[in-house]
Motif scaffolding. Structure first.
Motif, PDB file in Angstrom:
ATOM      1  N   VAL A  93       0.978  -1.190   0.012  1.00 14.10           N
ATOM      2  CA  VAL A  93       0.019   0.405  -0.340  1.00 14.10           C
ATOM      3  C   VAL A  93       0.974   1.241  -0.131  1.00 14.10           C
ATOM      4  O   VAL A  93       0.920   1.832  -1.013  1.00 14.10           O
ATOM      5  CB  VAL A  93      -0.703  -0.131   1.320  1.00 14.10           C
ATOM      6  N   ALA A  94       2.798   1.547   0.755  1.00 16.86           N
ATOM      7  CA  ALA A  94       2.901   2.113   0.021  1.00 16.86           C
ATOM      8  C   ALA A  94       3.577   3.376  -1.041  1.00 16.86           C
ATOM      9  O   ALA A  94       3.529   3.978  -1.419  1.00 16.86           O
ATOM     10  CB  ALA A  94       4.281   2.123   1.114  1.00 16.86           C
ATOM     11  N   ASP A  95       3.711   1.888  -1.976  1.00 14.59           N
ATOM     12  CA  ASP A  95       4.071   2.222  -3.413  1.00 14.59           C
ATOM     13  C   ASP A  95       2.034   2.599  -3.861  1.00 14.59           C
ATOM     14  O   ASP A  95       2.813   3.950  -4.880  1.00 14.59           O
ATOM     15  CB  ASP A  95       4.097   0.695  -3.973  1.00 14.59           C
ATOM     16  N   ILE A  96       1.700   1.648  -3.562  1.00 12.31           N
ATOM     17  CA  ILE A  96      -0.079   2.888  -3.943  1.00 12.31           C
ATOM     18  C   ILE A  96      -0.225   4.520  -3.269  1.00 12.31           C
ATOM     19  O   ILE A  96      -0.237   5.224  -4.103  1.00 12.31           O
ATOM     20  CB  ILE A  96      -1.198   1.744  -3.420  1.00 12.31           C
ATOM     21  N   THR A  97       0.274   4.564  -2.335  1.00 12.25           N
ATOM     22  CA  THR A  97       0.050   6.228  -1.907  1.00 12.25           C
ATOM     23  C   THR A  97       1.106   6.981  -2.776  1.00 12.25           C
ATOM     24  O   THR A  97       0.455   7.878  -2.840  1.00 12.25           O
ATOM     25  CB  THR A  97       0.026   5.858   0.256  1.00 12.25           C
ATOM     26  N   ALA A  98       1.428   6.550  -2.611  1.00 10.61           N
ATOM     27  CA  ALA A  98       2.945   6.663  -3.306  1.00 10.61           C
ATOM     28  C   ALA A  98       2.921   7.275  -5.089  1.00 10.61           C
ATOM     29  O   ALA A  98       3.461   8.351  -4.980  1.00 10.61           O
ATOM     30  CB  ALA A  98       4.365   6.627  -3.605  1.00 10.61           C
ATOM     31  N   VAL A  99       2.844   6.450  -5.635  1.00  7.52           N
ATOM     32  CA  VAL A  99       1.825   6.793  -6.981  1.00  7.52           C
ATOM     33  C   VAL A  99       0.610   8.102  -7.375  1.00  7.52           C
ATOM     34  O   VAL A  99       1.356   8.517  -7.793  1.00  7.52           O
ATOM     35  CB  VAL A  99       0.759   5.150  -7.660  1.00  7.52           C
ATOM     36  N   VAL A 100       0.176   7.848  -5.687  1.00  5.00           N
ATOM     37  CA  VAL A 100      -1.257   8.042  -6.136  1.00  5.00           C
ATOM     38  C   VAL A 100      -0.725  10.227  -5.663  1.00  5.00           C
ATOM     39  O   VAL A 100      -1.088  11.138  -6.618  1.00  5.00           O
ATOM     40  CB  VAL A 100      -2.333   7.994  -5.872  1.00  5.00           C
ATOM     41  N   ALA A 101       0.452   9.801  -5.020  1.00  5.54           N
ATOM     42  CA  ALA A 101       1.012  10.985  -4.648  1.00  5.54           C
ATOM     43  C   ALA A 101       1.342  12.086  -5.693  1.00  5.54           C
ATOM     44  O   ALA A 101       1.607  13.011  -6.126  1.00  5.54           O
ATOM     45  CB  ALA A 101       1.581  11.385  -3.391  1.00  5.54           C
ATOM     46  N   VAL A 102       2.166  11.541  -5.489  1.00  5.09           N
ATOM     47  CA  VAL A 102       3.420  11.550  -7.262  1.00  5.09           C
ATOM     48  C   VAL A 102       2.132  12.220  -8.884  1.00  5.09           C
ATOM     49  O   VAL A 102       2.425  13.290  -8.813  1.00  5.09           O
ATOM     50  CB  VAL A 102       4.385  10.900  -7.730  1.00  5.09           C
ATOM     51  N   ASP A 103       1.152  11.035  -8.885  1.00  2.00           N
ATOM     52  CA  ASP A 103       0.427  11.724  -9.921  1.00  2.00           C
ATOM     53  C   ASP A 103       0.141  13.228  -9.550  1.00  2.00           C
ATOM     54  O   ASP A 103      -0.998  14.118 -10.400  1.00  2.00           O
ATOM     55  CB  ASP A 103      -0.093  10.763 -10.539  1.00  2.00           C
ATOM     56  N   PHE A 104      -0.838  13.062  -8.274  1.00  2.38           N
ATOM     57  CA  PHE A 104      -1.380  13.747  -8.091  1.00  2.38           C
ATOM     58  C   PHE A 104      -0.729  15.809  -7.904  1.00  2.38           C
ATOM     59  O   PHE A 104      -1.834  16.488  -8.167  1.00  2.38           O
ATOM     60  CB  PHE A 104      -1.583  13.532  -6.325  1.00  2.38           C
ATOM     61  N   ALA A 105       0.857  15.363  -7.745  1.00  2.82           N
ATOM     62  CA  ALA A 105       1.528  17.006  -7.696  1.00  2.82           C
ATOM     63  C   ALA A 105       1.394  18.396  -9.236  1.00  2.82           C
ATOM     64  O   ALA A 105       1.271  18.385  -9.098  1.00  2.82           O
ATOM     65  CB  ALA A 105       2.600  16.144  -7.740  1.00  2.82           C
ATOM     66  N   ARG A 106       0.378  16.714  -9.985  1.00  2.00           N
ATOM     67  CA  ARG A 106       0.203  17.965 -11.377  1.00  2.00           C
ATOM     68  C   ARG A 106      -0.784  18.556 -11.054  1.00  2.00           C
ATOM     69  O   ARG A 106      -0.196  19.778 -11.847  1.00  2.00           O
ATOM     70  CB  ARG A 106       0.027  16.781 -12.294  1.00  2.00           C
ATOM     71  N   VAL A 107      -1.346  18.969 -10.252  1.00  2.00           N
ATOM     72  CA  VAL A 107      -2.613  19.772 -10.041  1.00  2.00           C
ATOM     73  C   VAL A 107      -2.348  21.120  -9.270  1.00  2.00           C
ATOM     74  O   VAL A 107      -2.206  22.063  -9.698  1.00  2.00           O
ATOM     75  CB  VAL A 107      -3.423  19.593  -8.856  1.00  2.00           C
ATOM     76  N   VAL A 108      -0.692  20.715  -8.848  1.00  2.00           N
ATOM     77  CA  VAL A 108      -0.562  22.610  -8.370  1.00  2.00           C
ATOM     78  C   VAL A 108       1.552  22.109  -9.653  1.00  2.00           C
ATOM     79  O   VAL A 108       2.479  23.121  -8.966  1.00  2.00           O
ATOM     80  CB  VAL A 108       0.672  22.164  -7.160  1.00  2.00           C
TER      81      VAL A 108
END
Length: 211
Positions: free
Chosen positions: A170-185
């Protein structure tokens, strides 16, 4: 059968979608329109008074889970294979620690930057049922934290295929989502983050990451 209350454009329910896909769990999906404020309406409040997504309802045992921590714990307990929270005590501890860091140092930093600056989120600086005003200084700090998050991940992934415990979790899942989400900023990893980019490319080979 379980029902996932989802929003296709939001990062938090994406974590739940990836989790369910990695476990191979069939489920119904109900989309909640965050842009129109559907999560704040009376109908959804009857489902989740916290007015957030994701939420997960299990019909057979009546469980109603309203955050990723609860959803992950429930799903792992009911469908233990493949194990995404670790198997040994040491693995479980390491994965829990790094998953928390991915949330706090990654997702929260990005949300801090976005929710305290986006005009559409005026008075919605925190998710949930209560309105909170934006604090511009927090948006500025959030952007600094995002860059530090990329640096942290790049260092962590030097010589590693996964975030924690030498296994996909789940740490990889959370990290992927965070890295991809950073595009919004308007932030994304660059050539100064070779280990992070290698890891993200490898994660893209997993079908669940397209969700």
């Amino acid at each position: 059968m379980i029902t996932l209350y989802d929003c296709a454009t939001a990062p938090s329910p994406r974590r739940a979608r990836i989790l369910l896909a990695e476990k191979g769990i069939a489920h119904h999906t109900v989309q909640v329109d965050l842009r129109s404020g559907e999560q704040l309406g009376n109908a959804y409040r009857q489902i989740n008074p916290q007015c957030t997504v994701p939420a997960l309802r299990a019909q057979d045992d009546g469980a109603l889970l309203t955050d990723n921590a609860a959803i992950t714990a429930y799903v792992e307990a009911r469908w233990p294979q493949p194990p995404l929270l670790g198997e040994t005590p040491a693995e479980k501890a390491e994965i829990a620690s790094w998953n928390w860091r991915m949330e706090f140092e990654g997702l929260q930093a990005i949300a801090e930057a976005l929710r305290n600056s986006a005009p559409a989120m005026a008075n919605r600086a925190l998710p949930g049922a209560v309105d909170y005003p934006q604090i511009p200084a927090l948006a500025e700090r959030g952007l600094v934290r995002v860059w530090q998050f990329f640096h942290l991940l790049n260092e962590r992934l030097a010589g590693r295929d996964f975030i924690a415990a030498n296994r996909f979790s789940v740490a990889d899942i959370t990290a992927v989502v965070a890295v991809d989400f950073a595009r919004v900023v308007r932030h994304k990893p660059g050539e100064q983050h070779p280990h992070l980019l290698r890891w993200r490319a490898a994660m893209a080979q997993r079908p669940s990451m397209a969700l």
